[in-house]
Design a protein around this motif. Structure first.
Motif, PDB file in Angstrom:
ATOM      1  N   TYR A  94       0.828  -1.209   0.000  1.00 61.40           N
ATOM      2  CA  TYR A  94       0.000   0.000   0.000  1.00 61.40           C
ATOM      3  C   TYR A  94       0.862   1.258   0.000  1.00 61.40           C
ATOM      4  CZ  TYR A  94      -3.652  -3.243   1.584  1.00 61.40           C
ATOM      5  OH  TYR A  94      -4.539  -4.290   1.682  1.00 61.40           O
ATOM      6  N   PRO A  95       0.306   2.360  -0.525  1.00 58.14           N
ATOM      7  CA  PRO A  95       1.005   3.638  -0.370  1.00 58.14           C
ATOM      8  C   PRO A  95       1.285   3.882   1.112  1.00 58.14           C
ATOM      9  CG  PRO A  95      -0.832   3.888  -1.891  1.00 58.14           C
ATOM     10  CD  PRO A  95      -0.953   2.508  -1.279  1.00 58.14           C
ATOM     11  N   GLY A  96       2.486   4.366   1.387  1.00 57.19           N
ATOM     12  CA  GLY A  96       2.899   4.602   2.766  1.00 57.19           C
ATOM     13  C   GLY A  96       3.718   3.463   3.345  1.00 57.19           C
ATOM     14  N   ASP A  97       3.715   2.294   2.686  1.00 60.51           N
ATOM     15  CA  ASP A  97       4.528   1.176   3.157  1.00 60.51           C
ATOM     16  C   ASP A  97       6.005   1.476   2.931  1.00 60.51           C
ATOM     17  OD1 ASP A  97       2.336  -0.323   3.928  1.00 60.51           O
ATOM     18  OD2 ASP A  97       2.520  -1.804   2.303  1.00 60.51           O
ATOM     19  N   ARG A  98       6.824   0.906   3.788  1.00 63.96           N
ATOM     20  CA  ARG A  98       8.279   0.924   3.587  1.00 63.96           C
ATOM     21  C   ARG A  98       8.718  -0.509   3.359  1.00 63.96           C
ATOM     22  NH1 ARG A  98      13.339   3.808   6.554  1.00 63.96           N
ATOM     23  NH2 ARG A  98      14.462   3.719   4.604  1.00 63.96           N
ATOM     24  N   LEU A  99       9.216  -0.778   2.158  1.00 66.10           N
ATOM     25  CA  LEU A  99       9.651  -2.123   1.800  1.00 66.10           C
ATOM     26  C   LEU A  99      11.123  -2.314   2.155  1.00 66.10           C
ATOM     27  CD1 LEU A  99       7.995  -2.450  -1.720  1.00 66.10           C
ATOM     28  CD2 LEU A  99       7.045  -3.049   0.528  1.00 66.10           C
ATOM     29  N   THR A 100      11.438  -3.491   2.674  1.00 61.51           N
ATOM     30  CA  THR A 100      12.819  -3.868   2.959  1.00 61.51           C
ATOM     31  C   THR A 100      13.125  -5.106   2.126  1.00 61.51           C
ATOM     32  OG1 THR A 100      12.696  -2.994   5.206  1.00 61.51           O
ATOM     33  CG2 THR A 100      14.438  -4.597   4.760  1.00 61.51           C
ATOM     34  N   VAL A 101      14.267  -5.071   1.434  1.00 62.38           N
ATOM     35  CA  VAL A 101      14.653  -6.131   0.506  1.00 62.38           C
ATOM     36  C   VAL A 101      15.891  -6.855   1.051  1.00 62.38           C
ATOM     37  CG1 VAL A 101      15.314  -6.672  -1.872  1.00 62.38           C
ATOM     38  CG2 VAL A 101      13.753  -4.761  -1.413  1.00 62.38           C
ATOM     39  N   ARG A 102      15.740  -8.173   1.234  1.00 62.31           N
ATOM     40  CA  ARG A 102      16.838  -9.000   1.736  1.00 62.31           C
ATOM     41  C   ARG A 102      17.025 -10.208   0.819  1.00 62.31           C
ATOM     42  NH1 ARG A 102      14.009  -7.484   6.392  1.00 62.31           N
ATOM     43  NH2 ARG A 102      15.285  -6.477   7.981  1.00 62.31           N
ATOM     44  N   GLY A 103      18.259 -10.698   0.764  1.00 60.87           N
ATOM     45  CA  GLY A 103      18.545 -11.896  -0.016  1.00 60.87           C
ATOM     46  C   GLY A 103      19.459 -12.832   0.739  1.00 60.87           C
ATOM     47  N   LYS A 104      19.351 -14.126   0.411  1.00 66.55           N
ATOM     48  CA  LYS A 104      20.219 -15.149   0.995  1.00 66.55           C
ATOM     49  C   LYS A 104      20.663 -16.084  -0.126  1.00 66.55           C
ATOM     50  CE  LYS A 104      20.412 -18.823   4.439  1.00 66.55           C
ATOM     51  NZ  LYS A 104      19.658 -19.523   5.492  1.00 66.55           N
ATOM     52  N   ILE A 105      21.962 -16.223  -0.294  1.00 63.04           N
ATOM     53  CA  ILE A 105      22.497 -17.084  -1.350  1.00 63.04           C
ATOM     54  C   ILE A 105      22.227 -18.541  -0.995  1.00 63.04           C
ATOM     55  CG2 ILE A 105      24.592 -17.849  -2.550  1.00 63.04           C
ATOM     56  CD1 ILE A 105      25.684 -14.995  -2.134  1.00 63.04           C
ATOM     57  N   ILE A 106      21.620 -19.255  -1.958  1.00 58.63           N
ATOM     58  CA  ILE A 106      21.302 -20.664  -1.737  1.00 58.63           C
ATOM     59  C   ILE A 106      22.104 -21.597  -2.657  1.00 58.63           C
ATOM     60  CG2 ILE A 106      19.008 -20.248  -0.791  1.00 58.63           C
ATOM     61  CD1 ILE A 106      17.867 -20.987  -3.593  1.00 58.63           C
ATOM     62  N   GLU A 107      22.745 -21.033  -3.681  1.00 58.58           N
ATOM     63  CA  GLU A 107      23.507 -21.885  -4.602  1.00 58.58           C
ATOM     64  C   GLU A 107      24.506 -21.039  -5.366  1.00 58.58           C
ATOM     65  OE1 GLU A 107      22.283 -24.259  -8.616  1.00 58.58           O
ATOM     66  OE2 GLU A 107      20.978 -24.581  -6.887  1.00 58.58           O
ATOM     67  N   THR A 108      25.718 -21.573  -5.553  1.00 70.00           N
ATOM     68  CA  THR A 108      26.722 -20.943  -6.420  1.00 70.00           C
ATOM     69  C   THR A 108      27.236 -22.021  -7.362  1.00 70.00           C
ATOM     70  OG1 THR A 108      28.534 -21.397  -4.875  1.00 70.00           O
ATOM     71  CG2 THR A 108      27.433 -19.271  -4.651  1.00 70.00           C
ATOM     72  N   THR A 109      27.217 -21.721  -8.664  1.00 70.19           N
ATOM     73  CA  THR A 109      27.625 -22.713  -9.654  1.00 70.19           C
ATOM     74  C   THR A 109      28.526 -22.070 -10.703  1.00 70.19           C
ATOM     75  OG1 THR A 109      25.451 -23.765  -9.397  1.00 70.19           O
ATOM     76  CG2 THR A 109      26.790 -24.443 -11.297  1.00 70.19           C
ATOM     77  N   PRO A 110      29.780 -22.488 -10.777  1.00 69.12           N
ATOM     78  CA  PRO A 110      30.639 -21.993 -11.865  1.00 69.12           C
ATOM     79  C   PRO A 110      30.111 -22.517 -13.201  1.00 69.12           C
ATOM     80  CG  PRO A 110      31.946 -23.059 -10.125  1.00 69.12           C
ATOM     81  CD  PRO A 110      30.498 -23.373  -9.860  1.00 69.12           C
ATOM     82  N   SER A 111      30.168 -21.683 -14.226  1.00 68.83           N
ATOM     83  CA  SER A 111      29.722 -22.110 -15.561  1.00 68.83           C
ATOM     84  C   SER A 111      30.704 -23.129 -16.134  1.00 68.83           C
ATOM     85  CB  SER A 111      29.631 -20.894 -16.486  1.00 68.83           C
ATOM     86  OG  SER A 111      29.369 -21.307 -17.806  1.00 68.83           O
ATOM     87  N   ARG A 112      30.161 -24.173 -16.722  1.00 72.28           N
ATOM     88  CA  ARG A 112      31.017 -25.172 -17.376  1.00 72.28           C
ATOM     89  C   ARG A 112      31.472 -24.696 -18.750  1.00 72.28           C
ATOM     90  NH1 ARG A 112      26.879 -29.661 -15.838  1.00 72.28           N
ATOM     91  NH2 ARG A 112      27.421 -29.945 -13.665  1.00 72.28           N
ATOM     92  N   SER A 113      30.588 -23.979 -19.440  1.00 78.13           N
ATOM     93  CA  SER A 113      30.899 -23.582 -20.813  1.00 78.13           C
ATOM     94  C   SER A 113      31.623 -22.238 -20.898  1.00 78.13           C
ATOM     95  CB  SER A 113      29.618 -23.521 -21.641  1.00 78.13           C
ATOM     96  OG  SER A 113      28.724 -22.569 -21.103  1.00 78.13           O
ATOM     97  N   LYS A 114      31.476 -21.414 -19.855  1.00 78.92           N
ATOM     98  CA  LYS A 114      32.130 -20.098 -19.836  1.00 78.92           C
ATOM     99  C   LYS A 114      32.842 -19.933 -18.490  1.00 78.92           C
ATOM    100  CE  LYS A 114      28.712 -18.122 -22.898  1.00 78.92           C
ATOM    101  NZ  LYS A 114      27.639 -17.162 -23.085  1.00 78.92           N
ATOM    102  N   PRO A 115      34.093 -20.344 -18.412  1.00 83.35           N
ATOM    103  CA  PRO A 115      34.791 -20.390 -17.129  1.00 83.35           C
ATOM    104  C   PRO A 115      34.965 -19.029 -16.445  1.00 83.35           C
ATOM    105  CG  PRO A 115      36.281 -20.932 -18.937  1.00 83.35           C
ATOM    106  CD  PRO A 115      34.905 -20.839 -19.521  1.00 83.35           C
TER     107      PRO A 115
END
Length: 149
Positions: A94-115
């Protein structure tokens, strides 16, 4: 510069905040999601929203603004995103809300085709000023790997 190799599974980030304004809710809705409950107090009052509510797509755009500013300010070697998974709008914004944005890394994968590239997956949670979850999604982000000497 923050590279793929600097990030670890389990790492959490507070990306920042966004203050939702009535003017912006109306402007976004008029341009991109012109449904009555995004445009009119009277029409919104007749729905489960109870009052003027932001479009879910507007919530996504506000979230992206917060994340992009954080990525630029912290000089991350991001290369964009091929998409998101599991996007859920849980509660109205709603108008007047204050949004807070958080993230948590769940996976990291090196590219096989583009090192020189890695893929990061993160669970992202957006809450309002009462710490109520309003949106969640899993982001998929491409990042440069740390250059080797």
């Amino acid at each position: 510069m923050i590279y793929f190799d600097d990030l670890e599974v389990g790492q959490e980030t507070l990306f920042g905040h966004y203050d939702v304004t009535r003017e912006e809710v109306l402007e976004f809705a008029q341009k991109y999601d012109p449904q009555p409950f995004h445009l009119s107090d009277e029409e919104a009052a007749k729905t489960h929203f109870g009052r003027l509510a932001a479009s879910g797509w507007h919530t996504c755009a506000m979230t992206m603004a917060v994340i992009a500013r954080h990525v630029v300010d912290t000089e991350q070697a991001g290369l964009g995103s091929p998409g998101v998974d599991e996007l859920r709008w849980l509660k109205p914004v709603y108008p007047g809300d204050r949004l807070t944005v958080r993230g948590k890394i769940i996976e990291t994968t090196p590219s096989r085709s583009k090192p020189q590239i890695g893929v990061i997956k993160s669970e992202n949670t957006i809450t309002n000023q009462d710490d109520v979850k309003v949106m969640t999604f899993t982001s998929i982000v491409l990042m440069l790997r740390r250059p080797t000497a």
